[in-house]
Write an enzyme that holds these catalytic residues in place. Structure first.
Site, short mmCIF file in Angstrom:
data_model
loop_
_atom_site.label_atom_id
_atom_site.label_comp_id
_atom_site.label_asym_id
_atom_site.label_seq_id
_atom_site.Cartn_x
_atom_site.Cartn_y
_atom_site.Cartn_z
N CYS B 116 -41.94 42.23 44.42
CA CYS B 116 -41.15 42.92 45.44
C CYS B 116 -42.02 42.95 46.69
CB CYS B 116 -40.79 44.33 45.00
SG CYS B 116 -40.02 45.31 46.32
N CYS B 119 -41.51 46.48 48.92
CA CYS B 119 -42.02 47.78 48.45
C CYS B 119 -42.59 47.58 47.05
CB CYS B 119 -40.96 48.88 48.52
SG CYS B 119 -39.38 48.53 47.75
N SER B 120 -41.97 48.13 46.02
CA SER B 120 -42.56 48.01 44.68
C SER B 120 -41.48 48.03 43.61
CB SER B 120 -43.58 49.13 44.44
OG SER B 120 -42.97 50.38 44.68
N CYS B 121 -40.31 47.44 43.88
CA CYS B 121 -39.23 47.41 42.91
C CYS B 121 -39.70 46.74 41.63
CB CYS B 121 -38.03 46.65 43.47
SG CYS B 121 -37.36 47.41 44.95
#
Lengths: 114, 211, 88
Positions: B116, B119-121
């Site tokens: 991702c 962000c940090s999906c």
């Protein structure tokens, strides 16, 4: 934060960076609590995951480099709850003063009966 | 109740992070205040927060490994998993919440890897919370441009004739990789196969372990 | 939605889920995912209307040109319809 082309700091795909550091850590209780609060408050419709990300992005690159992941989440969840009208800054300020008066460690400050 | 964890390792082999006994920080103060205000306002309860933490703690890469091992052993399940991963995983009894899931299959010719960049999906409702490196700049910035170099830093060197497919989780889908079944595993049971399937192999930065 | 699409090269400020490195790039639709809430609206406490979401596949050669590590490798990303233009 945003360069002349409109690229924002968090939109980092393709930029050069250091080698990946494979180190990892077990999440602390307070981090798990922040995670849980985010899930619960967004599931209840107080804000969206896009609202969470929007504040994280608007906090800027300096926050990304200097704060831990869940410190940033704390700031963003709080900001979103304030915008949702869940509580006011006065209520937050009063509660934070009460919490920090309980002690000098996370364990002490977490105990309302301290 | 001071505990000194500093010289010890957790069950998962990582050092304990300073936690209950470390000096209180500003952001921890805010977390406690936020949590208590949410309870006082009736938005949530302490029990609900604890239940949510426990629900997330129960999720782990072992859950994903069950899905992968079954796909290795059951061709009909695998076909359905690739067609509708969310429903297939729910039908196995896992609680995905609202998470949409896509499974991408590694073969002799194709290697998939998940990221991702924005962000940090991460498929957290199946695999649990992501490793730190998944959320950091080095991985997010580089894996979309030089995936082979990044994979080599994880110890995975891919031949030129294997196509790399990078998947950037930019919106509502979450992904896991269905790693290739290792050679010489025909004699292993499904539960024995599960032990070969690591978190990293389901993100795509490693292969499944050899038996 | 046609098979071949170009990601719009627009650069408004704010919460956007179309990565910068894909803007202006041409790819093929890998699959249609259906309608989803628009993050550009939901981020600001608005509901808005749902937008169709697509998984689009790009070659590394298209994205990075001569700097591509391996031109035939690919990258898939989810892109909302309002960021995609039809290519004939």
């Amino acid at each position: 934060m945003t360069d002349q082309t409109g690229r924002r700091w968090h939109d980092m795909g393709g930029l050069s960076a250091d080698p990946v550091d494979p180190a990892t850590h077990d999440y602390a209780l307070w981090e798990k609590r922040v995670d849980a609060l985010q899930v619960l408050t967004s599931t209840k419709g107080l804000f969206t995951v896009d609202g969470l990300r929007r504040v994280l992005e608007d906090m800027g690159e300096d926050a990304f480099e200097t704060m831990t992941y869940y410190e940033r989440w704390t700031a963003s969840v709080n900001q979103n709850l304030l915008e949702a009208g869940t509580y006011t800054l006065e209520e937050l300020g009063t509660k934070m003063a009460e919490v920090s008066a309980r002690g000098t460690t996370y364990g002490e400050a977490s105990d309302p009966n301290a | 109740m001071p505990h000194d964890h500093h010289d010890h390792l957790s069950p998962s082999g990582h050092p304990y992070r300073a936690d209950q006994d470390a000096p209180l920080t500003y952001w921890q103060t805010m977390e406690i205040a936020m949590r208590e205000l949410l309870v006082e306002k009736g938005v949530t309860t302490h029990e609900e927060i604890t239940a949510q933490i426990e629900a997330m703690d129960r999720r782990s890469p072992a859950d994903g490994a069950q899905v992968v091992a079954r796909a290795w052993c059951d061709p009909a399940f695998k076909a359905e998993l690739l067609r509708d991963a969310r429903q297939s995983v729910i039908d196995m009894g896992f609680e995905l919440g609202p998470m949409n899931l896509i499974v991408v299959e590694n073969t002799a010719d194709v290697h998939n890897v998940i990221v991702c960049t924005l962000c940090s999906c991460y498929p957290r409702n199946l695999l649990g919370l992501p490793p730190d490196w998944y959320k950091q700049r080095a991985y997010r910035a580089r894996v979309v441009k030089e995936p082979r170099k990044v994979l080599s830093e994880f110890g995975l060197n891919l031949p030129d004739d294997v196509q790399v497919r990078v998947h950037d989780s930019t919106a509502d889908m979450r992904y896991i990789v269905l790693p290739e079944r290792p050679a010489n595993t025909e004699h292993l049971s499904q539960s024995e196969l599960e032990t070969l399937i690591t978190r990293d192999s389901m993100i795509g930065v490693a292969r499944a372990k050899a038996p | 939605m046609p098979d071949t699409v170009k990601v719009r090269a627009m650069f408004p400020p704010g919460h956007i889920r179309t990565p910068y490195y894909l803007r202006g790039k041409i790819g093929t639709v890998e699959r249609a995912l259906g309608p989803f809430g628009n993050p550009e609206v939901q981020a600001y406490r608005q509901t808005g209307v749902k937008r169709d979401l697509y998984r689009v596949r790009f070659t590394m050669a298209e994205i990075w040109g001569d700097e591509a590590e391996n031109p035939g490798d690919t990258l898939d990303a989810e892109i909302f319809a309002h960021w995609l233009e039809k290519i004939d």
